[in-house]
Motif scaffolding. Sequence first.
Motif, short mmCIF file in Angstrom:
data_model
loop_
_atom_site.label_atom_id
_atom_site.label_comp_id
_atom_site.label_asym_id
_atom_site.label_seq_id
_atom_site.Cartn_x
_atom_site.Cartn_y
_atom_site.Cartn_z
N GLU A 24 -10.89 -9.31 0.60
CA GLU A 24 -10.57 -7.54 1.18
C GLU A 24 -9.75 -7.98 2.54
OE1 GLU A 24 -13.23 -4.17 1.00
OE2 GLU A 24 -12.96 -4.90 -1.44
N ARG A 25 -10.49 -8.78 3.44
CA ARG A 25 -9.77 -8.77 4.63
C ARG A 25 -8.96 -10.21 5.07
NH1 ARG A 25 -14.46 -9.89 9.31
NH2 ARG A 25 -13.76 -9.98 10.27
N ALA A 26 -8.86 -10.86 4.60
CA ALA A 26 -7.26 -11.76 4.01
C ALA A 26 -6.86 -11.08 3.76
CB ALA A 26 -8.37 -12.94 3.34
N ILE A 27 -6.75 -10.58 2.14
CA ILE A 27 -6.00 -9.49 1.50
C ILE A 27 -5.13 -8.71 3.27
CG2 ILE A 27 -5.71 -7.96 0.04
CD1 ILE A 27 -7.44 -9.58 -2.07
N ASN A 28 -6.23 -7.94 3.74
CA ASN A 28 -5.33 -7.19 4.24
C ASN A 28 -4.53 -8.11 5.25
OD1 ASN A 28 -5.97 -4.53 3.33
ND2 ASN A 28 -8.07 -4.18 4.39
N ARG A 29 -4.86 -8.72 5.97
CA ARG A 29 -4.87 -9.81 6.78
C ARG A 29 -2.74 -10.15 6.13
NH1 ARG A 29 -7.80 -14.24 9.56
NH2 ARG A 29 -8.62 -11.81 10.44
N LEU A 30 -2.93 -10.82 4.99
CA LEU A 30 -1.77 -10.96 4.56
C LEU A 30 -0.36 -9.85 4.32
CD1 LEU A 30 -2.49 -13.34 1.45
CD2 LEU A 30 -1.60 -13.89 3.88
N GLU A 31 -1.54 -8.10 4.57
CA GLU A 31 -0.33 -7.18 4.40
C GLU A 31 0.25 -7.19 5.44
OE1 GLU A 31 -2.10 -4.68 1.85
OE2 GLU A 31 -2.29 -5.90 0.23
N GLN A 32 -0.08 -7.90 6.64
CA GLN A 32 0.42 -6.76 7.86
C GLN A 32 1.92 -7.64 8.54
OE1 GLN A 32 -1.59 -6.42 11.12
NE2 GLN A 32 -3.37 -5.98 9.53
N SER A 33 2.33 -9.12 6.94
CA SER A 33 3.57 -9.13 6.50
C SER A 33 4.68 -7.96 5.87
CB SER A 33 3.31 -10.39 6.35
OG SER A 33 5.09 -10.73 5.34
N ARG A 34 5.22 -7.81 6.55
CA ARG A 34 5.90 -6.83 6.05
C ARG A 34 6.46 -6.56 4.31
NH1 ARG A 34 10.21 -3.04 8.90
NH2 ARG A 34 10.17 -1.39 7.06
N ALA A 35 6.80 -8.18 4.62
CA ALA A 35 7.56 -8.67 3.07
C ALA A 35 6.33 -8.82 2.33
CB ALA A 35 8.13 -9.99 2.93
N VAL A 36 4.86 -9.26 2.20
CA VAL A 36 4.08 -9.37 1.76
C VAL A 36 3.46 -7.74 1.10
CG1 VAL A 36 1.93 -9.86 1.05
CG2 VAL A 36 2.96 -11.70 2.29
N ALA A 37 3.92 -7.22 2.13
CA ALA A 37 3.23 -6.13 2.16
C ALA A 37 4.20 -5.03 1.10
CB ALA A 37 2.81 -5.11 2.82
N THR A 38 5.09 -5.04 1.15
CA THR A 38 5.85 -4.16 0.54
C THR A 38 6.53 -4.90 -1.33
OG1 THR A 38 7.75 -5.21 1.15
CG2 THR A 38 6.85 -2.92 2.25
#
Length: 62
Positions: A24-38
């Motif tokens: 979960e922490r790794a996914i949250n860190r990846l979602e810091q990137s706007r392109a990945v999160a959206t």
Amino acid sequence: MQSSRGGRPPGFDEDGYKKRNTVERAINRLEQSRAVATLYDKRGLVFLGTAMAAALASWLRS
């Protein structure tokens, strides 16, 4: 084993919880990137490249 009223099982798997927390922490860190999160990328391969670029950038920052 759950009680008859439902809810959380009385047992607690500490090792499983640690692994889940790490993921979960790794996914949250990846979602810091706007392109990945959206999810801007429509094709799976392009999104995979975006996610890998975000993972690489996160790894280089740490």
